[in-house]
Design a protein around this motif. Structure first.
Motif, short mmCIF file in Angstrom:
data_model
loop_
_atom_site.label_atom_id
_atom_site.label_comp_id
_atom_site.label_asym_id
_atom_site.label_seq_id
_atom_site.Cartn_x
_atom_site.Cartn_y
_atom_site.Cartn_z
N MET A 284 0.83 -1.20 0.00
CA MET A 284 0.00 0.00 0.00
C MET A 284 0.87 1.26 0.00
O MET A 284 2.07 1.20 0.25
CB MET A 284 -0.91 0.01 1.23
CG MET A 284 -2.08 -0.96 1.15
SD MET A 284 -3.23 -0.75 2.51
CE MET A 284 -4.56 -1.82 1.98
N ALA A 285 0.23 2.37 -0.27
CA ALA A 285 0.95 3.65 -0.32
C ALA A 285 1.46 4.05 1.05
O ALA A 285 0.92 3.63 2.08
CB ALA A 285 0.03 4.73 -0.87
N ASN A 286 2.51 4.87 1.05
CA ASN A 286 3.09 5.35 2.29
C ASN A 286 2.51 6.69 2.71
O ASN A 286 2.14 7.50 1.86
CB ASN A 286 4.61 5.51 2.15
CG ASN A 286 5.30 4.19 1.92
OD1 ASN A 286 4.79 3.13 2.28
ND2 ASN A 286 6.48 4.24 1.32
N SER A 287 2.48 6.90 4.00
CA SER A 287 2.13 8.22 4.52
C SER A 287 3.32 9.15 4.36
O SER A 287 4.47 8.70 4.25
CB SER A 287 1.74 8.11 6.00
OG SER A 287 1.67 9.39 6.60
N MET A 288 3.07 10.45 4.32
CA MET A 288 4.19 11.39 4.29
C MET A 288 4.64 11.76 5.70
O MET A 288 5.69 12.37 5.89
CB MET A 288 3.79 12.66 3.52
CG MET A 288 3.86 12.49 2.03
SD MET A 288 3.66 14.06 1.16
CE MET A 288 1.90 14.31 1.31
N LEU B 33 -13.82 5.17 -8.47
CA LEU B 33 -13.66 4.39 -7.24
C LEU B 33 -12.71 3.22 -7.48
O LEU B 33 -11.85 2.91 -6.63
CB LEU B 33 -15.01 3.87 -6.75
CG LEU B 33 -16.03 4.93 -6.29
CD1 LEU B 33 -17.34 4.26 -5.91
CD2 LEU B 33 -15.50 5.75 -5.13
N ILE B 34 -12.85 2.58 -8.63
CA ILE B 34 -11.96 1.46 -8.97
C ILE B 34 -10.52 1.96 -9.14
O ILE B 34 -9.57 1.31 -8.68
CB ILE B 34 -12.45 0.77 -10.27
CG1 ILE B 34 -13.79 0.09 -10.02
CG2 ILE B 34 -11.42 -0.25 -10.75
CD1 ILE B 34 -14.43 -0.47 -11.28
N GLN B 35 -10.36 3.12 -9.77
CA GLN B 35 -9.03 3.70 -9.95
C GLN B 35 -8.35 3.98 -8.61
O GLN B 35 -7.16 3.71 -8.43
CB GLN B 35 -9.11 4.99 -10.76
CG GLN B 35 -9.42 4.80 -12.23
CD GLN B 35 -9.50 6.13 -12.96
OE1 GLN B 35 -10.43 6.91 -12.76
NE2 GLN B 35 -8.52 6.41 -13.78
N VAL B 36 -9.13 4.52 -7.69
CA VAL B 36 -8.58 4.81 -6.36
C VAL B 36 -8.13 3.52 -5.68
O VAL B 36 -7.04 3.44 -5.10
CB VAL B 36 -9.61 5.54 -5.48
CG1 VAL B 36 -9.09 5.67 -4.04
CG2 VAL B 36 -9.90 6.93 -6.04
N GLU B 37 -8.95 2.49 -5.75
CA GLU B 37 -8.59 1.21 -5.14
C GLU B 37 -7.32 0.64 -5.74
O GLU B 37 -6.45 0.13 -5.02
CB GLU B 37 -9.74 0.21 -5.32
CG GLU B 37 -10.96 0.51 -4.46
CD GLU B 37 -12.11 -0.42 -4.75
OE1 GLU B 37 -12.80 -0.82 -3.78
OE2 GLU B 37 -12.34 -0.76 -5.94
N GLU B 38 -7.19 0.73 -7.06
CA GLU B 38 -5.99 0.22 -7.73
C GLU B 38 -4.75 0.99 -7.31
O GLU B 38 -3.69 0.40 -7.06
CB GLU B 38 -6.17 0.28 -9.25
CG GLU B 38 -7.21 -0.70 -9.78
CD GLU B 38 -7.44 -0.54 -11.27
OE1 GLU B 38 -7.00 0.48 -11.84
OE2 GLU B 38 -8.09 -1.43 -11.86
N LEU B 39 -4.87 2.31 -7.22
CA LEU B 39 -3.72 3.13 -6.82
C LEU B 39 -3.31 2.85 -5.38
O LEU B 39 -2.12 2.79 -5.07
CB LEU B 39 -4.06 4.62 -6.99
CG LEU B 39 -4.04 5.16 -8.41
CD1 LEU B 39 -4.55 6.59 -8.44
CD2 LEU B 39 -2.63 5.10 -8.99
#
Length: 292
Positions: free
Chosen positions: A1-5, A230-236
């Motif tokens: 998953m993405a990292n926090s800043m 919504l799908i794009q956000v989930e993928e990112l």
């Protein structure tokens, strides 16, 4: 998953009698912005630190603190300035002889004159110091990124839960929207009957008016695009790379579709659903501001 800043990392290591501590702190920022504090004589480290961090961090307002303690031999060399000391002591003796003053010369009294000593700093091995500090910086960065991952996971999970809420509201709107058209036709027919009584109703006119209304309140295009976002956000969110800027753009588009849907709605339940969707989008927007 993405990292926090947002994050914090620290490392302390003893390398070749040099005790080195590196601390990294960061908060959210649109770009990479670094502020480093290093020992005064180690200014050459700042560019090296910046270069090393840029390879591993994409965004954030980052502060780096470097402190060093030499646990071995002192880097300051103090030597006796013999020629000056000889002349100085000779002058003190001459002063006593000339004026009949008691000669109470001592080591401490002579040492008060700082010119008696030569104080020099040993040459700094910039390459050695740089390699040592970067080694500690690497460990501190590992710890920093680990904390960012933990915080990033929490943020992503929160965003994902809000996406599910939006998806439920969108499904409700898609189900409810055709019902509003049917309700409009029934209401229109009832109103005409009240006005003209038993006279035959022009069915074609009813169909035309209903079609105009249906086109006016149709939100299928908006809901399809919103579901796609919504799908794009989930993928990112599932990617282990910087995604904050992309998410920011997508969320703007989500808000645009929600606004259009709300402006078309003439049904209180759909309007309320849109209000809930916009509230969730705003919360998502706030959360992704902290994602790298």
């Amino acid at each position: 998953m993405a990292n926090s800043m947002t994050g914090y990392g620290r490392a302390q290591m003893l390398i070749n009698d040099m005790d080195i501590t590196v601390e990294i702190k960061a908060v959210n920022h649109r770009y990479f912005e670094l502020s480093s504090k290093v020992p005064r004589s180690y200014g050459f480290l700042e560019e090296k630190i910046s270069s090393a961090l840029k390879q591993r961090l994409a965004r954030g307002k980052i502060e780096v603190y470097v402190s060093t303690v030499n646990m071995g031999e002192s880097d300051t060399l103090i030597e006796l300035n013999k020629e000056y000391a000889d002349a100085y002591i000779c002058a003190l003796n001459a002063l006593g002889d000339e004026y009949g003053i008691e000669k109470d010369i001592s080591v401490m009294s002579v040492a008060r004159n700082t010119e008696v000593f030569k104080v020099t700093k040993k040459q700094i091995d910039e390459e050695l110091i740089t390699n040592q500090v970067l080694e500690v910086l690497s460990v501190a960065t590992d710890n920093f990124i680990a904390m960012r991952k933990v915080e990033g996971k929490r943020l992503c999970e929160d965003v994902l839960s809000r996406i599910e809420t939006i998806r439920e509201k969108v499904a409700f709107i898609e189900e409810k929207s055709p019902e509003t058209v049917r309700a409009y036709r029934e209401k229109l027919e009832q109103k005409i009957k009240e006005l003209i009584g038993d006279v035959q109703i022009d069915e074609q006119r009813i169909l035309t008016e209903t079609a105009i209304y249906a086109d006016k309140v149709a939100v299928a295009e908006e809901t399809v695009r919103l579901k796609s976002h919504l799908i794009q956000v989930e993928e990112l969110l599932g990617k282990d790379e910087p995604i904050g800027r992309k998410l920011d753009f997508i969320v703007q588009e989500m808000n645009r579709e929600a606004n259009t849907t709300g402006s078309k709605s003439q049904d209180i339940e759909i309007t309320n659903a849109v209000v809930d969707i916009k509230a969730e989008i705003e919360k998502i927007r706030e959360q992704i501001q902290n994602l790298e």
